[in-house]
Design a protein around this motif. Structure first.
Motif, PDB file in Angstrom:
ATOM      1  N   GLY A 138      28.435   3.267  12.506  1.00 43.22           N
ATOM      2  CA  GLY A 138      27.016   3.001  12.762  1.00 43.22           C
ATOM      3  C   GLY A 138      26.618   2.965  14.233  1.00 43.22           C
ATOM      4  O   GLY A 138      25.453   2.694  14.559  1.00 43.22           O
ATOM      5  N   SER A 139      27.569   3.224  15.160  1.00 52.23           N
ATOM      6  CA  SER A 139      27.213   3.190  16.594  1.00 52.23           C
ATOM      7  C   SER A 139      26.187   4.273  16.907  1.00 52.23           C
ATOM      8  O   SER A 139      26.246   5.357  16.331  1.00 52.23           O
ATOM      9  CB  SER A 139      28.433   3.472  17.475  1.00 52.23           C
ATOM     10  N   PRO A 140      25.259   4.002  17.851  1.00 55.82           N
ATOM     11  CA  PRO A 140      24.330   5.057  18.267  1.00 55.82           C
ATOM     12  C   PRO A 140      25.104   6.193  18.941  1.00 55.82           C
ATOM     13  O   PRO A 140      25.966   5.936  19.789  1.00 55.82           O
ATOM     14  CB  PRO A 140      23.406   4.359  19.273  1.00 55.82           C
ATOM     15  N   LEU A 141      24.838   7.431  18.537  1.00 61.94           N
ATOM     16  CA  LEU A 141      25.581   8.570  19.092  1.00 61.94           C
ATOM     17  C   LEU A 141      25.094   8.879  20.503  1.00 61.94           C
ATOM     18  O   LEU A 141      23.950   8.594  20.852  1.00 61.94           O
ATOM     19  CB  LEU A 141      25.393   9.797  18.188  1.00 61.94           C
ATOM     20  N   ILE A 142      25.981   9.459  21.308  1.00 61.95           N
ATOM     21  CA  ILE A 142      25.611   9.815  22.677  1.00 61.95           C
ATOM     22  C   ILE A 142      25.767  11.321  22.901  1.00 61.95           C
ATOM     23  O   ILE A 142      26.516  11.985  22.190  1.00 61.95           O
ATOM     24  CB  ILE A 142      26.436   9.031  23.732  1.00 61.95           C
ATOM     25  N   GLN A 143      25.048  11.800  23.911  1.00 64.43           N
ATOM     26  CA  GLN A 143      25.151  13.215  24.295  1.00 64.43           C
ATOM     27  C   GLN A 143      25.757  13.263  25.691  1.00 64.43           C
ATOM     28  O   GLN A 143      25.365  12.484  26.576  1.00 64.43           O
ATOM     29  CB  GLN A 143      23.748  13.845  24.309  1.00 64.43           C
ATOM     30  N   ARG A 144      26.724  14.170  25.896  1.00 62.19           N
ATOM     31  CA  ARG A 144      27.314  14.325  27.234  1.00 62.19           C
ATOM     32  C   ARG A 144      26.234  14.763  28.212  1.00 62.19           C
ATOM     33  O   ARG A 144      25.407  15.613  27.883  1.00 62.19           O
ATOM     34  CB  ARG A 144      28.387  15.413  27.177  1.00 62.19           C
ATOM     35  N   ALA A 145      26.269  14.202  29.433  1.00 58.58           N
ATOM     36  CA  ALA A 145      25.235  14.523  30.426  1.00 58.58           C
ATOM     37  C   ALA A 145      25.176  16.034  30.670  1.00 58.58           C
ATOM     38  O   ALA A 145      24.088  16.598  30.848  1.00 58.58           O
ATOM     39  CB  ALA A 145      25.530  13.795  31.731  1.00 58.58           C
TER      40      ALA A 145
ATOM     41  N   CYS B  45      30.468   9.793  19.010  1.00 61.03           N
ATOM     42  CA  CYS B  45      30.412   8.342  18.818  1.00 61.03           C
ATOM     43  C   CYS B  45      31.221   7.695  19.945  1.00 61.03           C
ATOM     44  O   CYS B  45      32.411   7.989  20.093  1.00 61.03           O
ATOM     45  CB  CYS B  45      31.004   7.969  17.468  1.00 61.03           C
ATOM     46  N   PRO B  46      30.592   6.818  20.746  1.00 64.95           N
ATOM     47  CA  PRO B  46      31.332   6.195  21.853  1.00 64.95           C
ATOM     48  C   PRO B  46      32.394   5.220  21.355  1.00 64.95           C
ATOM     49  O   PRO B  46      33.305   4.862  22.098  1.00 64.95           O
ATOM     50  CB  PRO B  46      30.237   5.452  22.636  1.00 64.95           C
ATOM     51  N   THR B  47      32.316   4.804  20.075  1.00 61.92           N
ATOM     52  CA  THR B  47      33.279   3.831  19.554  1.00 61.92           C
ATOM     53  C   THR B  47      34.516   4.516  18.989  1.00 61.92           C
ATOM     54  O   THR B  47      35.639   4.213  19.385  1.00 61.92           O
ATOM     55  CB  THR B  47      32.623   2.953  18.453  1.00 61.92           C
ATOM     56  N   CYS B  48      34.312   5.484  18.061  1.00 63.62           N
ATOM     57  CA  CYS B  48      35.508   6.082  17.414  1.00 63.62           C
ATOM     58  C   CYS B  48      35.793   7.500  17.913  1.00 63.62           C
ATOM     59  O   CYS B  48      36.822   8.074  17.565  1.00 63.62           O
ATOM     60  CB  CYS B  48      35.353   6.083  15.895  1.00 63.62           C
TER      61      CYS B  48
ATOM     62  N   ALA C 145      26.495  19.960  11.838  1.00 63.19           N
ATOM     63  CA  ALA C 145      27.236  18.913  11.098  1.00 63.19           C
ATOM     64  C   ALA C 145      26.635  17.564  11.461  1.00 63.19           C
ATOM     65  O   ALA C 145      27.244  16.758  12.176  1.00 63.19           O
ATOM     66  CB  ALA C 145      28.719  18.956  11.474  1.00 63.19           C
ATOM     67  N   PRO C 146      25.376  17.311  10.981  1.00 61.55           N
ATOM     68  CA  PRO C 146      24.687  16.084  11.407  1.00 61.55           C
ATOM     69  C   PRO C 146      25.250  14.837  10.727  1.00 61.55           C
ATOM     70  O   PRO C 146      25.863  14.938   9.661  1.00 61.55           O
ATOM     71  CB  PRO C 146      23.237  16.326  10.928  1.00 61.55           C
ATOM     72  N   PRO C 147      25.044  13.666  11.351  1.00 63.52           N
ATOM     73  CA  PRO C 147      25.453  12.423  10.687  1.00 63.52           C
ATOM     74  C   PRO C 147      24.511  12.154   9.501  1.00 63.52           C
ATOM     75  O   PRO C 147      23.421  12.725   9.453  1.00 63.52           O
ATOM     76  CB  PRO C 147      25.265  11.373  11.783  1.00 63.52           C
ATOM     77  N   ARG C 148      24.948  11.278   8.580  1.00 67.13           N
ATOM     78  CA  ARG C 148      24.096  10.994   7.406  1.00 67.13           C
ATOM     79  C   ARG C 148      22.776  10.357   7.836  1.00 67.13           C
ATOM     80  O   ARG C 148      21.710  10.733   7.364  1.00 67.13           O
ATOM     81  CB  ARG C 148      24.845  10.071   6.427  1.00 67.13           C
ATOM     82  N   VAL C 149      22.850   9.389   8.764  1.00 69.11           N
ATOM     83  CA  VAL C 149      21.634   8.766   9.313  1.00 69.11           C
ATOM     84  C   VAL C 149      21.458   9.336  10.720  1.00 69.11           C
ATOM     85  O   VAL C 149      22.407   9.293  11.512  1.00 69.11           O
ATOM     86  CB  VAL C 149      21.796   7.226   9.393  1.00 69.11           C
ATOM     87  N   PRO C 150      20.263   9.878  11.043  1.00 69.40           N
ATOM     88  CA  PRO C 150      20.104  10.504  12.353  1.00 69.40           C
ATOM     89  C   PRO C 150      20.546   9.588  13.498  1.00 69.40           C
ATOM     90  O   PRO C 150      20.213   8.397  13.510  1.00 69.40           O
ATOM     91  CB  PRO C 150      18.593  10.799  12.425  1.00 69.40           C
ATOM     92  N   ASP C 151      21.326  10.161  14.432  1.00 66.82           N
ATOM     93  CA  ASP C 151      21.762   9.475  15.651  1.00 66.82           C
ATOM     94  C   ASP C 151      22.687   8.274  15.453  1.00 66.82           C
ATOM     95  O   ASP C 151      22.881   7.487  16.375  1.00 66.82           O
ATOM     96  CB  ASP C 151      20.550   9.032  16.500  1.00 66.82           C
ATOM     97  N   LYS C 152      23.239   8.109  14.247  1.00 64.65           N
ATOM     98  CA  LYS C 152      24.164   6.978  13.999  1.00 64.65           C
ATOM     99  C   LYS C 152      25.484   7.521  13.464  1.00 64.65           C
ATOM    100  O   LYS C 152      25.499   8.418  12.623  1.00 64.65           O
ATOM    101  CB  LYS C 152      23.582   6.011  12.949  1.00 64.65           C
ATOM    102  N   CYS C 153      26.587   6.924  13.937  1.00 60.35           N
ATOM    103  CA  CYS C 153      27.900   7.366  13.463  1.00 60.35           C
ATOM    104  C   CYS C 153      28.098   6.987  11.990  1.00 60.35           C
ATOM    105  O   CYS C 153      27.810   5.856  11.599  1.00 60.35           O
ATOM    106  CB  CYS C 153      28.996   6.703  14.317  1.00 60.35           C
ATOM    107  N   ASP C 154      28.612   7.945  11.189  1.00 61.37           N
ATOM    108  CA  ASP C 154      28.873   7.693   9.763  1.00 61.37           C
ATOM    109  C   ASP C 154      29.942   6.621   9.584  1.00 61.37           C
ATOM    110  O   ASP C 154      29.936   5.895   8.593  1.00 61.37           O
ATOM    111  CB  ASP C 154      29.405   8.959   9.062  1.00 61.37           C
ATOM    112  N   CYS C 155      30.892   6.555  10.528  1.00 60.38           N
ATOM    113  CA  CYS C 155      32.032   5.642  10.346  1.00 60.38           C
ATOM    114  C   CYS C 155      31.672   4.206  10.712  1.00 60.38           C
ATOM    115  O   CYS C 155      32.015   3.283   9.995  1.00 60.38           O
ATOM    116  CB  CYS C 155      33.215   6.070  11.216  1.00 60.38           C
TER     117      CYS C 155
END
Ligand code: AMP
Length: 243
Positions: free
Chosen positions: A179-186, A155-158, A167-177
């Protein structure tokens, strides 16, 4: 049950001061960052991740960041000379006087030699009251590493770390804490991962012998559940034995 065992060990360790240098060593995806954060809380000493410092430099567009980016994007190591200056600057800061956790450094035999000389020559008077440097090596199965690295998102925010396989998030690609869109390291994309693992085998694995010969290597099974790895790491640091 495991976590209460870990808490018990941590409870005792809270009394300890002057841990000295702790070097976490293992392939990308071995869990060094996760364990470094627990050690940081337990001992009150800083985590120094050369990968994080380099990524910060890249995102701030510093001279170091511009030079390092080319190497990092293709999964190869940044030249030792660039890393030395950065490491010397960070290790000389006041929060390192009672010890520090090195995560991702040293990564080559010349870097290990440099670190020994640096710690020996510098005025690290306070470290003399601490334990000698310990090196904790995480051993992880190759396929498990691939699964950890290809599935890693953050999560770029927290800063919370997820794994889409394990250990997936509850909603795909969104932070559980938040809701920010998750990112993948290049460099967690599959083509770069294989380069990083090759680089580890070639350049970093020889460090095991370097530290083993000096009686400082503590080997840990990094395939175990994260809490079990934590309690093994804490015990290894306290008692100086491999588990
Ligand atoms: P990490 O976050 O530790 O996986 O590091 C990411 C990338 O930063 C690596 O693939 C290297 O390109 C670079 N890097 C980090 N630490 C070092 C180091 N000690 N020596 C050389 N390159 C490094």
């Amino acid at each position: 049950m495991e976590s209460s065992a870990t808490d018990a060990v941590k409870g005792q360790l809270k009394m300890v001061t002057g841990v000295g240098p702790v070097i976490l060593f293992g392939p990308p995806g071995a869990g060094k960052g996760t364990q470094a954060k627990v050690l940081m809380e337990t001992y009150g000493i800083p985590q120094i991740s050369t990968g994080d410092i380099l990524r910060e430099n890249v995102s701030q567009g510093t001279e170091l960041g511009k030079k390092a980016k080319v190497y990092m994007d293709s999964g190869v190591y940044v030249p030792d000379e660039l890393v030395y200056e950065m490491a010397a600057g960070r290790l000389s800061q006041a929060d390192c006087v009672k010890g520090f956790i090195l995560d991702g450094f040293p990564r080559t035999v010349p870097q290990a030699t440099w670190l020994d000389t640096f710690l020996g020559n510098r005025a690290f008077e306070t470290l003399k009251d601490c334990r000698p440097a310990v090196v904790v090596m995480f051993k992880v199965d190759y396929n498990a590493l691939l699964q950890r690295l290809t599935g890693r998102r953050s999560c770029p925010t927290c800063g919370r770390i997820y794994n889409v396989h394990l250990a997936p998030p509850r909603v795909p690609d969104k932070c559980d804490c938040d809701g920010s869109p998750l990112i993948q390291r290049a460099d967690d994309h599959v083509n770069v991962i294989s380069e990083r693992l090759k680089e580890y085998e070639k350049q970093t694995l020889p460090l095991a012998d370097y530290y083993r010969k000096r009686g400082r290597l503590l080997e840990i099974d990094g395939d175990q559940p994260v809490e079990k790895v934590t309690s093994d790491v804490l015990r290894a640091i306290e008692h100086g034995n491999s588990l």
